[in-house]
Design an enzyme around this catalytic site. Structure first.
Site, mmCIF file in Angstrom:
data_model
loop_
_atom_site.group_PDB
_atom_site.id
_atom_site.type_symbol
_atom_site.label_atom_id
_atom_site.label_comp_id
_atom_site.label_asym_id
_atom_site.label_seq_id
_atom_site.Cartn_x
_atom_site.Cartn_y
_atom_site.Cartn_z
ATOM 1 N N TYR A 48 -0.380 -20.925 -12.208
ATOM 2 C CA TYR A 48 0.236 -21.235 -10.725
ATOM 3 C C TYR A 48 1.426 -22.465 -10.530
ATOM 4 C CZ TYR A 48 -2.066 -18.793 -7.720
ATOM 5 O OH TYR A 48 -2.807 -16.745 -6.748
ATOM 6 N N GLN A 82 5.453 -10.124 0.657
ATOM 7 C CA GLN A 82 4.273 -10.607 0.573
ATOM 8 C C GLN A 82 4.544 -11.391 -0.262
ATOM 9 O OE1 GLN A 82 2.608 -6.016 -0.306
ATOM 10 N NE2 GLN A 82 4.008 -5.639 -0.115
ATOM 11 N N VAL A 84 4.683 -15.091 -2.299
ATOM 12 C CA VAL A 84 4.845 -16.233 -1.901
ATOM 13 C C VAL A 84 6.002 -17.345 -2.330
ATOM 14 C CG1 VAL A 84 2.270 -15.622 -2.105
ATOM 15 C CG2 VAL A 84 3.206 -16.102 -4.268
ATOM 16 N N ASP A 85 6.764 -16.659 -2.924
ATOM 17 C CA ASP A 85 7.897 -17.407 -4.162
ATOM 18 C C ASP A 85 9.293 -18.421 -3.112
ATOM 19 O OD1 ASP A 85 9.616 -14.650 -4.786
ATOM 20 O OD2 ASP A 85 10.472 -15.542 -3.008
ATOM 21 N N HIS A 100 1.048 -13.539 1.676
ATOM 22 C CA HIS A 100 -0.306 -13.883 1.405
ATOM 23 C C HIS A 100 0.166 -15.394 0.855
ATOM 24 C CE1 HIS A 100 -0.055 -9.261 -0.413
ATOM 25 N NE2 HIS A 100 -0.744 -9.631 0.654
ATOM 26 N N CYS A 129 -9.712 -32.878 -2.008
ATOM 27 C CA CYS A 129 -9.072 -33.259 -0.413
ATOM 28 C C CYS A 129 -9.794 -34.407 0.212
ATOM 29 C CB CYS A 129 -10.210 -31.745 -0.059
ATOM 30 S SG CYS A 129 -9.811 -32.394 1.914
HETATM 31 C C1 BV8 Z 1 -8.328 -8.558 1.545
HETATM 32 C C2 BV8 Z 1 -0.941 -13.964 -3.596
HETATM 33 C C3 BV8 Z 1 -10.339 -7.878 3.186
HETATM 34 C C4 BV8 Z 1 -1.009 -14.522 -5.052
HETATM 35 C C5 BV8 Z 1 -1.336 -11.243 -3.822
HETATM 36 C C6 BV8 Z 1 -12.105 -4.488 -3.912
HETATM 37 C C7 BV8 Z 1 -12.988 -6.226 -4.091
HETATM 38 C C8 BV8 Z 1 -11.267 -6.616 -3.249
HETATM 39 C C9 BV8 Z 1 -10.629 -6.244 -2.310
HETATM 40 C C10 BV8 Z 1 -9.809 -5.081 -2.352
HETATM 41 C C11 BV8 Z 1 -11.214 -3.894 -3.831
HETATM 42 N N1 BV8 Z 1 -10.478 -2.941 -3.446
HETATM 43 C C12 BV8 Z 1 -9.657 -2.966 -2.546
HETATM 44 C C13 BV8 Z 1 -9.176 -4.099 -2.220
HETATM 45 C C14 BV8 Z 1 -8.214 -4.616 -1.277
HETATM 46 C C15 BV8 Z 1 -7.129 -5.671 -2.592
HETATM 47 C C16 BV8 Z 1 -6.263 -4.781 -2.462
HETATM 48 O O1 BV8 Z 1 -5.447 -3.742 -1.650
HETATM 49 N N2 BV8 Z 1 -5.932 -4.640 -3.727
HETATM 50 C C17 BV8 Z 1 -5.253 -3.608 -4.903
HETATM 51 C C18 BV8 Z 1 -5.011 -3.691 -5.489
HETATM 52 C C19 BV8 Z 1 -6.467 -2.354 -5.174
HETATM 53 N N3 BV8 Z 1 -6.410 -7.073 -1.695
HETATM 54 C C20 BV8 Z 1 -7.057 -7.327 -0.805
HETATM 55 O O2 BV8 Z 1 -7.993 -7.912 -1.824
HETATM 56 C C21 BV8 Z 1 -6.662 -8.332 -0.153
HETATM 57 N N4 BV8 Z 1 -7.946 -8.899 1.000
HETATM 58 O O3 BV8 Z 1 -8.240 -7.317 1.547
HETATM 59 O O4 BV8 Z 1 -9.110 -8.254 2.482
HETATM 60 C C22 BV8 Z 1 -11.108 -7.497 2.181
HETATM 61 C C23 BV8 Z 1 -12.331 -8.486 1.050
HETATM 62 C C24 BV8 Z 1 -13.327 -8.038 0.085
HETATM 63 C C25 BV8 Z 1 -13.113 -6.721 -0.240
HETATM 64 C C26 BV8 Z 1 -12.180 -6.365 0.313
HETATM 65 C C27 BV8 Z 1 -11.571 -6.212 1.008
HETATM 66 C C28 BV8 Z 1 -5.646 -9.862 -0.291
HETATM 67 C C29 BV8 Z 1 -4.413 -9.433 -1.073
HETATM 68 C C30 BV8 Z 1 -3.571 -9.828 -1.721
HETATM 69 C C31 BV8 Z 1 -3.475 -10.286 -2.627
HETATM 70 N N5 BV8 Z 1 -2.569 -11.494 -3.537
HETATM 71 N N6 BV8 Z 1 -0.845 -12.567 -3.668
HETATM 72 C C32 BV8 Z 1 -0.990 -14.362 -6.213
HETATM 73 O O5 BV8 Z 1 0.091 -14.047 -5.304
HETATM 74 O O6 BV8 Z 1 -0.512 -15.732 -7.367
HETATM 75 S S1 BV8 Z 1 -0.666 -9.982 -4.135
HETATM 76 C C33 BV8 Z 1 -0.235 -9.752 -5.112
HETATM 77 O O7 BV8 Z 1 0.595 -8.193 -5.455
HETATM 78 C C34 BV8 Z 1 1.808 -10.053 -4.424
HETATM 79 O O8 BV8 Z 1 1.454 -10.953 -3.186
HETATM 80 C C35 BV8 Z 1 2.367 -9.207 -4.803
HETATM 81 O O9 BV8 Z 1 3.420 -8.590 -3.524
HETATM 82 C C36 BV8 Z 1 1.134 -8.157 -3.775
HETATM 83 C C37 BV8 Z 1 1.527 -6.056 -3.717
HETATM 84 O O10 BV8 Z 1 2.450 -6.530 -5.194
HETATM 85 P P1 BV8 Z 1 3.777 -5.530 -4.922
HETATM 86 O O11 BV8 Z 1 5.079 -7.127 -4.494
HETATM 87 O O12 BV8 Z 1 3.870 -4.231 -4.302
HETATM 88 O O13 BV8 Z 1 4.423 -6.318 -6.587
HETATM 89 P P2 BV8 Z 1 4.424 -5.033 -8.014
HETATM 90 O O14 BV8 Z 1 4.407 -5.884 -8.854
HETATM 91 O O15 BV8 Z 1 3.058 -4.549 -7.531
HETATM 92 O O16 BV8 Z 1 5.465 -3.895 -7.708
HETATM 93 C C38 BV8 Z 1 6.205 -4.614 -7.326
HETATM 94 C C39 BV8 Z 1 7.850 -3.105 -6.809
HETATM 95 O O17 BV8 Z 1 8.996 -3.120 -6.854
HETATM 96 C C40 BV8 Z 1 7.888 -2.181 -7.991
HETATM 97 O O18 BV8 Z 1 7.060 -0.831 -8.067
HETATM 98 C C41 BV8 Z 1 8.868 -1.844 -8.909
HETATM 99 O O19 BV8 Z 1 9.212 -1.016 -9.270
HETATM 100 C C42 BV8 Z 1 9.150 -2.515 -7.752
HETATM 101 N N7 BV8 Z 1 11.153 -3.111 -8.500
HETATM 102 C C43 BV8 Z 1 11.128 -4.296 -9.559
HETATM 103 N N8 BV8 Z 1 12.456 -4.962 -9.758
HETATM 104 C C44 BV8 Z 1 12.947 -3.875 -8.809
HETATM 105 C C45 BV8 Z 1 12.171 -3.502 -7.852
HETATM 106 N N9 BV8 Z 1 11.778 -2.897 -6.138
HETATM 107 C C46 BV8 Z 1 14.056 -2.855 -6.515
HETATM 108 N N10 BV8 Z 1 14.962 -3.735 -6.804
HETATM 109 C C47 BV8 Z 1 14.050 -3.808 -7.981
HETATM 110 N N11 BV8 Z 1 15.012 -4.874 -8.630
HETATM 111 ZN ZN ZN Z 2 -11.147 -30.254 2.721
#
Ligand code: BV8
Ligand code: ZN
Length: 237
Positions: A48, A82, A84-85, A100, A129
């Protein structure tokens, strides 16, 4: 409107899943999860701090500025990100829904008490803390963690009532964020996607533009201005 990491790519912030993305070097579960933090807090804070340093040296791009302008041109506009920047706020967007969290903030992993933003964290000596002694962590939502119910509920309320939903720069893979455009569409909104590559949303979008958000969004804003002959302030001429 929903944005993802792609909107910040042209500012130099690596995305998560593209070829040169963050996750290629690391696995999300290995770093952006409570399990990773418990197992290896030093490694998680090193990652981070590296991202914070990178983000501190980048600027919003034309896509961020176009979105900030869009909000002034439309009668009702909600930006849900989504990311965090913090780049949307730097570009002038207001009332941003940060699903997020924000990488610039740190909080107690036990009681959630926020610590001052200028608090630099030494990964080898992670501060405790002041209130309860818990370990300080980044104030972001990790995989497997619930989002703040007030925040995600507000986002779904806006998705259900909007006429137009723009999904920009997201792979539409992370839930619950990725459900927002689907809910908007199901409630009758027009769904427009702007992304560099196809996503699971592309097939259901009314319009799917494959291109860079920094190129496409300014064109959308200029077209909107021309079409409604709106002055930059958004007032009809
Ligand atoms: C939740 C903060 C309830 C941190 C992030 C198994 C166990 C546990 C959970 C899960 C599971 N299976 C599924 C889940 C749910 C999980 C999930 O969705 N997983 C996915 C991967 C399958 N979600 C969670 O856990 C969420 N909580 O559901 O709670 C729960 C609880 C327990 C169990 C079940 C459910 C919490 C999700 C939040 C995670 N935190 N970020 C940090 O940043 O360090 S997520 C992280 O991914 C970022 O925030 C990011 O924004 C986000 C999504 O990704 P994208 O933004 O889409 O980025 P990506 O690179 O993927 O895509 C970028 C796109 O841009 C590409 O398509 C590219 O082509 C395009 N691009 C590139 N350049 C350009 C462009 N487009 C236009 N112009 C350009 N120039
Ligand atoms: Zn505390």
């Amino acid at each position: 409107m929903l944005t993802g990491a792609g909107i910040s790519a042209e500012s130099g912030v690596p995305t998560f899943r593209s070829a040169d993305g963050l996750w290629n070097k690391f696995k999300p579960e290995e770093l952006a999860s409570m399990a990773a933090f418990v197992a290896n807090p030093k490694m998680v804070w090193e990652w981070y701090n590296w991202r914070r340093e990178l983000i501190a040296n980048v600027k919003p791009n034309a896509g961020h500025f176009a979105i900030a302008e869009l909000s002034a041109l439309l009668p009702r506009f909600t930006l849900v990100t989504q990311n965090v920047d913090g780049l949307h706020a730097l570009a002038g967007s207001r009332n941003i829904v940060e699903l997020h969290g924000n990488i610039g903030r740190s909080k107690c992993s036990d009681c959630g008490l926020l610590v001052p933003e200028d608090c630099h964290i030494d990964p080898s000596a992670i501060p405790a803390c002041r209130g309860c002694g818990g370990k300080i962590r980044p104030d972001v939502v990790w995989f497997g963690e619930m989002l703040d119910p007030n925040i995600i509920d507000a986002a779904f309320r806006e998705a259900e009532r909007c006429d137009l939903f723009l999904s920009v720069g997201t792979s539409a893979l992370v839930h619950p964020a990725a459900t927002l455009p689907v809910v908007a569409k199901r409630h009758g909104a027009t769904l427009i996607e702007v992304n560099l590559e196809p996503t699971p949303l592309s097939a259901m979008a009314d319009i799917s533009v494959q291109g860079k958000s920094g190129d496409v969004l300014p064109v959308v804003v200029e077209a909107l201005k021309r079409r409604h002959r709106l002055s930059p302030s958004g007032e009809p001429r």
